[in-house]
Write a protein that holds these residues in place. Structure first.
Motif, PDB file in Angstrom:
ATOM      1  N   ARG A  69      54.026  76.083 103.633  1.00 19.54           N
ATOM      2  CA  ARG A  69      54.260  75.096 102.661  1.00 19.54           C
ATOM      3  C   ARG A  69      55.168  74.106 103.455  1.00 19.54           C
ATOM      4  O   ARG A  69      55.327  72.805 103.065  1.00 19.54           O
ATOM      5  CB  ARG A  69      54.518  75.731 101.479  1.00 19.54           C
ATOM      6  CG  ARG A  69      53.546  75.881 100.685  1.00 19.54           C
ATOM      7  CD  ARG A  69      54.008  76.720  99.485  1.00 19.54           C
ATOM      8  NE  ARG A  69      52.665  77.011  98.574  1.00 19.54           N
ATOM      9  CZ  ARG A  69      52.543  77.978  97.440  1.00 19.54           C
ATOM     10  NH1 ARG A  69      53.919  78.209  97.062  1.00 19.54           N
ATOM     11  NH2 ARG A  69      51.640  78.227  96.762  1.00 19.54           N
ATOM     12  N   TYR A  70      56.359  74.740 103.911  1.00 16.76           N
ATOM     13  CA  TYR A  70      57.291  74.355 104.649  1.00 16.76           C
ATOM     14  C   TYR A  70      56.834  73.050 105.598  1.00 16.76           C
ATOM     15  O   TYR A  70      57.352  71.797 105.719  1.00 16.76           O
ATOM     16  CB  TYR A  70      58.329  74.981 105.124  1.00 16.76           C
ATOM     17  CG  TYR A  70      59.663  74.415 105.922  1.00 16.76           C
ATOM     18  CD1 TYR A  70      60.709  73.766 105.283  1.00 16.76           C
ATOM     19  CD2 TYR A  70      59.533  74.015 107.242  1.00 16.76           C
ATOM     20  CE1 TYR A  70      61.774  73.141 105.959  1.00 16.76           C
ATOM     21  CE2 TYR A  70      60.528  73.305 108.113  1.00 16.76           C
ATOM     22  CZ  TYR A  70      61.431  72.997 107.284  1.00 16.76           C
ATOM     23  OH  TYR A  70      62.621  72.089 107.788  1.00 16.76           O
ATOM     24  N   ALA A  71      55.849  73.686 106.503  1.00 16.66           N
ATOM     25  CA  ALA A  71      55.432  72.789 107.674  1.00 16.66           C
ATOM     26  C   ALA A  71      54.462  71.568 107.148  1.00 16.66           C
ATOM     27  O   ALA A  71      54.873  70.435 107.227  1.00 16.66           O
ATOM     28  CB  ALA A  71      54.531  73.510 108.583  1.00 16.66           C
ATOM     29  N   ALA A  72      53.738  72.041 105.937  1.00 12.72           N
ATOM     30  CA  ALA A  72      52.996  70.805 105.265  1.00 12.72           C
ATOM     31  C   ALA A  72      54.096  69.819 104.777  1.00 12.72           C
ATOM     32  O   ALA A  72      53.747  68.483 104.827  1.00 12.72           O
ATOM     33  CB  ALA A  72      52.206  71.494 104.324  1.00 12.72           C
ATOM     34  N   CYS A  73      54.948  70.029 103.883  1.00 12.29           N
ATOM     35  CA  CYS A  73      55.792  69.328 103.154  1.00 12.29           C
ATOM     36  C   CYS A  73      56.678  68.509 104.103  1.00 12.29           C
ATOM     37  O   CYS A  73      57.117  67.485 103.770  1.00 12.29           O
ATOM     38  CB  CYS A  73      56.569  70.079 102.047  1.00 12.29           C
ATOM     39  SG  CYS A  73      55.677  70.657 100.612  1.00 12.29           S
ATOM     40  N   GLY A  74      57.074  69.282 104.990  1.00 13.67           N
ATOM     41  CA  GLY A  74      58.178  68.656 105.947  1.00 13.67           C
ATOM     42  C   GLY A  74      57.214  67.760 106.777  1.00 13.67           C
ATOM     43  O   GLY A  74      57.734  66.797 106.970  1.00 13.67           O
ATOM     44  N   GLY A  75      56.161  68.060 107.434  1.00  9.05           N
ATOM     45  CA  GLY A  75      55.398  67.242 108.113  1.00  9.05           C
ATOM     46  C   GLY A  75      55.097  65.806 107.404  1.00  9.05           C
ATOM     47  O   GLY A  75      55.187  64.790 107.946  1.00  9.05           O
ATOM     48  N   ALA A  76      54.658  66.274 106.062  1.00 11.65           N
ATOM     49  CA  ALA A  76      54.170  64.952 105.189  1.00 11.65           C
ATOM     50  C   ALA A  76      55.494  63.897 105.069  1.00 11.65           C
ATOM     51  O   ALA A  76      55.594  62.608 105.499  1.00 11.65           O
ATOM     52  CB  ALA A  76      53.760  65.134 103.775  1.00 11.65           C
ATOM     53  N   ASN A  77      56.886  64.729 104.564  1.00 11.02           N
ATOM     54  CA  ASN A  77      57.964  63.944 104.352  1.00 11.02           C
ATOM     55  C   ASN A  77      58.543  63.220 105.752  1.00 11.02           C
ATOM     56  O   ASN A  77      58.688  62.190 105.891  1.00 11.02           O
ATOM     57  CB  ASN A  77      59.025  64.663 103.954  1.00 11.02           C
ATOM     58  CG  ASN A  77      60.023  64.005 102.926  1.00 11.02           C
ATOM     59  OD1 ASN A  77      59.831  63.025 102.522  1.00 11.02           O
ATOM     60  ND2 ASN A  77      61.332  64.137 103.473  1.00 11.02           N
ATOM     61  N   PHE A 114      66.209  57.238 105.502  1.00 12.31           N
ATOM     62  CA  PHE A 114      66.773  58.390 105.035  1.00 12.31           C
ATOM     63  C   PHE A 114      67.055  58.445 103.651  1.00 12.31           C
ATOM     64  O   PHE A 114      66.637  59.402 103.012  1.00 12.31           O
ATOM     65  CB  PHE A 114      68.213  58.361 105.752  1.00 12.31           C
ATOM     66  CG  PHE A 114      69.031  59.430 105.217  1.00 12.31           C
ATOM     67  CD1 PHE A 114      68.444  61.037 105.527  1.00 12.31           C
ATOM     68  CD2 PHE A 114      70.122  59.217 104.478  1.00 12.31           C
ATOM     69  CE1 PHE A 114      69.393  62.046 104.811  1.00 12.31           C
ATOM     70  CE2 PHE A 114      70.814  60.581 103.853  1.00 12.31           C
ATOM     71  CZ  PHE A 114      70.567  61.738 104.275  1.00 12.31           C
ATOM     72  N   CYS A 115      67.439  57.284 102.851  1.00 15.79           N
ATOM     73  CA  CYS A 115      67.868  57.276 101.369  1.00 15.79           C
ATOM     74  C   CYS A 115      66.695  57.692 100.676  1.00 15.79           C
ATOM     75  O   CYS A 115      66.636  58.275  99.729  1.00 15.79           O
ATOM     76  CB  CYS A 115      68.389  55.957 101.009  1.00 15.79           C
ATOM     77  SG  CYS A 115      70.175  55.708 101.621  1.00 15.79           S
ATOM     78  N   ILE A 116      65.342  57.092 101.122  1.00 16.09           N
ATOM     79  CA  ILE A 116      64.173  57.341 100.479  1.00 16.09           C
ATOM     80  C   ILE A 116      63.601  58.698 100.785  1.00 16.09           C
ATOM     81  O   ILE A 116      63.286  59.195  99.825  1.00 16.09           O
ATOM     82  CB  ILE A 116      63.199  56.227 100.835  1.00 16.09           C
ATOM     83  CG1 ILE A 116      63.678  54.780 100.378  1.00 16.09           C
ATOM     84  CG2 ILE A 116      61.833  56.233 100.271  1.00 16.09           C
ATOM     85  CD1 ILE A 116      62.954  53.333 100.861  1.00 16.09           C
ATOM     86  N   SER A 117      63.523  59.082 102.009  1.00 11.67           N
ATOM     87  CA  SER A 117      62.989  60.431 102.404  1.00 11.67           C
ATOM     88  C   SER A 117      63.745  61.468 102.032  1.00 11.67           C
ATOM     89  O   SER A 117      63.263  62.469 101.789  1.00 11.67           O
ATOM     90  CB  SER A 117      62.488  60.273 103.896  1.00 11.67           C
ATOM     91  OG  SER A 117      63.774  60.190 104.620  1.00 11.67           O
ATOM     92  N   GLY A 131      62.179  64.507 100.011  1.00 15.41           N
ATOM     93  CA  GLY A 131      62.298  65.830 100.726  1.00 15.41           C
ATOM     94  C   GLY A 131      63.128  66.613  99.948  1.00 15.41           C
ATOM     95  O   GLY A 131      62.750  67.864  99.951  1.00 15.41           O
ATOM     96  N   PHE A 132      63.878  66.377  99.129  1.00 14.56           N
ATOM     97  CA  PHE A 132      64.750  67.380  98.369  1.00 14.56           C
ATOM     98  C   PHE A 132      63.509  67.739  96.936  1.00 14.56           C
ATOM     99  O   PHE A 132      63.444  68.839  96.794  1.00 14.56           O
ATOM    100  CB  PHE A 132      65.717  66.595  97.608  1.00 14.56           C
ATOM    101  CG  PHE A 132      66.504  67.464  96.338  1.00 14.56           C
ATOM    102  CD1 PHE A 132      67.003  68.895  96.983  1.00 14.56           C
ATOM    103  CD2 PHE A 132      66.246  67.617  94.906  1.00 14.56           C
ATOM    104  CE1 PHE A 132      67.869  69.730  96.187  1.00 14.56           C
ATOM    105  CE2 PHE A 132      66.791  68.384  94.330  1.00 14.56           C
ATOM    106  CZ  PHE A 132      67.561  69.501  94.726  1.00 14.56           C
TER     107      PHE A 132
END
Length: 171
Positions: free
Chosen positions: A33-41, A80-83, A87-88
């Motif tokens: 899940r970290y890899a998937a969410c992190g990859g997408a973000n 950064f402000c958007i992602s 990300g959070f």
């Protein structure tokens, strides 16, 4: 708003977990899940960076009163402000949902982590683009790869570390 939040979470979980069986033997669900969410973000951040660099700032320097930022450095900040927000959300409600930490604590830790990461982004971008002569978008991708490793380690073992369960035994 809660309905939208719950629907978004269910949709994200369903989509990510649909692909997990392919990776079950090589990594735990939380890592996937970290890899998937992190990859997408991360992909979202790179697209945003490219948009700000190429379209908004048109590859030009950005003059801010007494100082000037090159377009490739200035583009880091609005992306950064958007992602940061996406990300959070993904870290809080998808990846580390069982951390046991209050939202305020997680947010303050996430802000600190991202402050570290944005500084690393600026440093590595200066090295890759200004020092090594890479084009800004490939420089951003190379920078991102380095920062991901640092970020994952800090999030997993420091900022979103899961609380250990307290086991009570009777004497």
């Amino acid at each position: 708003m809660k309905k939208i939040h719950h629907a978004a979470r269910r949709t994200i979980f369903s989509f990510i977990d649909l692909f997990y069986p392919l990776f079950r033997k090589i990594m735990p669900l939380q890592t996937f899940r970290y890899a998937a969410c992190g990859g997408a973000n991360t992909s979202f951040d790179i697209v945003l960076y490219s948009f700000f660099y190429n379209i908004v700032f048109a590859k030009q320097d950005v003059h801010l009163g007494l100082f000037t930022l090159s377009g490739h450095i200035a583009s880091i900040f609005p992306a950064f402000c958007i992602s940061f927000c996406t990300g959070f959300y993904l870290n809080r409600f998808i990846v580390f949902k069982e951390s046991g930490l209050r939202k305020r604590t997680q947010l303050s830790r996430f802000v600190l982590l991202n402050a570290i990461c944005i500084c690393l982004n600026a440093i590595f971008m200066k090295i890759f683009v200004d020092g090594l002569g890479l084009y800004p978008t490939p420089g951003k991708i190379a920078t991102t790869i380095l920062v991901i490793g640092i970020s994952y380690t800090l999030q997993t073992y420091v900022f979103f570390k899961q609380k250990e369960s307290v086991i009570l035994t009777s004497n």
